[in-house]
Design a protein around this motif. Structure first.
Motif, short mmCIF file in Angstrom:
data_model
loop_
_atom_site.label_atom_id
_atom_site.label_comp_id
_atom_site.label_asym_id
_atom_site.label_seq_id
_atom_site.Cartn_x
_atom_site.Cartn_y
_atom_site.Cartn_z
N VAL A 1 0.84 -1.20 0.00
CA VAL A 1 0.00 0.00 0.00
C VAL A 1 0.87 1.24 0.00
O VAL A 1 0.65 2.18 -0.77
CB VAL A 1 -0.95 0.00 1.22
N LEU A 2 1.89 1.25 0.86
CA LEU A 2 2.77 2.43 0.93
C LEU A 2 3.55 2.62 -0.36
O LEU A 2 3.79 3.74 -0.80
CB LEU A 2 3.72 2.30 2.12
N ARG A 3 3.94 1.52 -0.99
CA ARG A 3 4.65 1.59 -2.28
C ARG A 3 3.74 2.20 -3.35
O ARG A 3 4.15 3.06 -4.13
CB ARG A 3 5.10 0.18 -2.67
N ARG A 4 2.47 1.75 -3.38
CA ARG A 4 1.51 2.30 -4.35
C ARG A 4 1.26 3.77 -4.08
O ARG A 4 1.15 4.58 -5.01
CB ARG A 4 0.20 1.52 -4.30
N ARG A 5 1.16 4.15 -2.81
CA ARG A 5 0.97 5.57 -2.47
C ARG A 5 2.13 6.42 -2.98
O ARG A 5 1.93 7.50 -3.53
CB ARG A 5 0.88 5.75 -0.95
N ARG A 6 3.34 5.91 -2.75
CA ARG A 6 4.53 6.66 -3.17
C ARG A 6 4.53 6.84 -4.68
O ARG A 6 4.84 7.91 -5.20
CB ARG A 6 5.79 5.94 -2.68
N THR A 7 4.16 5.79 -5.41
CA THR A 7 4.11 5.88 -6.87
C THR A 7 3.03 6.86 -7.31
O THR A 7 3.25 7.68 -8.21
CB THR A 7 3.82 4.48 -7.47
N ALA A 8 1.86 6.79 -6.67
CA ALA A 8 0.77 7.70 -7.04
C ALA A 8 1.14 9.15 -6.75
O ALA A 8 0.83 10.05 -7.54
CB ALA A 8 -0.50 7.32 -6.29
N ARG A 9 1.81 9.39 -5.64
CA ARG A 9 2.19 10.77 -5.29
C ARG A 9 3.23 11.33 -6.25
O ARG A 9 3.34 12.54 -6.40
CB ARG A 9 2.72 10.81 -3.86
N ALA A 10 3.99 10.45 -6.89
CA ALA A 10 4.99 10.93 -7.85
C ALA A 10 4.31 11.54 -9.08
O ALA A 10 4.91 12.38 -9.76
CB ALA A 10 5.90 9.78 -8.27
N TYR A 11 3.08 11.14 -9.35
CA TYR A 11 2.37 11.62 -10.54
C TYR A 11 1.28 12.62 -10.23
O TYR A 11 0.81 13.30 -11.12
CB TYR A 11 1.77 10.43 -11.30
N ILE A 12 0.85 12.72 -8.99
CA ILE A 12 -0.21 13.65 -8.61
C ILE A 12 0.38 14.65 -7.61
O ILE A 12 0.93 14.25 -6.59
CB ILE A 12 -1.39 12.92 -7.97
N PRO A 13 0.24 15.95 -7.89
CA PRO A 13 0.78 16.93 -6.93
C PRO A 13 0.08 16.82 -5.58
O PRO A 13 -1.13 16.58 -5.51
CB PRO A 13 0.49 18.28 -7.59
N GLU A 14 0.86 16.95 -4.53
CA GLU A 14 0.32 16.84 -3.19
C GLU A 14 -0.53 18.07 -2.88
O GLU A 14 -0.23 19.18 -3.31
CB GLU A 14 1.47 16.76 -2.18
N ARG A 15 -1.61 17.85 -2.12
CA ARG A 15 -2.47 18.97 -1.74
C ARG A 15 -1.72 19.94 -0.85
O ARG A 15 -0.87 19.54 -0.05
CB ARG A 15 -3.69 18.45 -0.98
#
Length: 146
Positions: free
Chosen positions: A54-68
């Motif tokens: 889950v944490l790995r997927r989050r890290r990957t998703a955050r690399a492509y979506i700007p953080e709020r």
């Protein structure tokens, strides 16, 4: 549940991680659950590995979506964690993944060094040194004299 919550820091995700671990255990071993040497350790390892995914997927998703810009905590967060504990939880998030896992397994799940080593797939010496480094880092962040 608590182990997953401390590792992923999100109640709905933690519930999913635990549910998936139980479902995989039932699917894989079913009625032969008594054949396992230590089903609790098997389940705990499954939860830790799922949390890592889950944490790995989050890290990957955050690399492509700007953080709020502004993080708004969930409404139930204050109910789940008392204010005094929130400071420790925040400090845990600044540790490395392995350090966080070792401390959670050691102090929250009350596992021995051997059980932690088994769960994480590392040696007991690694568990000892990782725990020592993690406690020192937490002490510095929380300004606790050691």
């Amino acid at each position: 549940m608590r182990l997953a919550l401390l590792l992923v820091d999100d109640l709905p995700t933690a519930e999913d991680v635990v549910q998936d671990a139980f479902a995989a255990l039932l699917h894989r071993h079913g009625r032969r659950l008594a054949d396992l040497d230590d089903p609790e350790a098997y389940l705990r390892t499954s939860v830790v590995n799922s949390a890592r995914s889950v944490l790995r997927r989050r890290r990957t998703a955050r690399a492509y979506i700007p953080e709020r810009q502004h993080h708004v905590p969930s409404a139930d967060q204050s109910v789940l964690l008392a204010e005094t504990h929130q400071e420790v939880i925040n400090a845990l998030q600044h540790l490395t993944r392995r350090q966080r896992e070792v401390l959670v397994l050691r102090y929250w799940s009350d596992l021995t060094e051997a059980q932690i080593a088994d769960t994480l797939g590392v040696s007991r010496g690694t568990v000892k040194s990782t725990a020592n480094r993690a406690l020192n880092a937490l002490g510095r962040q929380l300004e606790i004299p050691r």
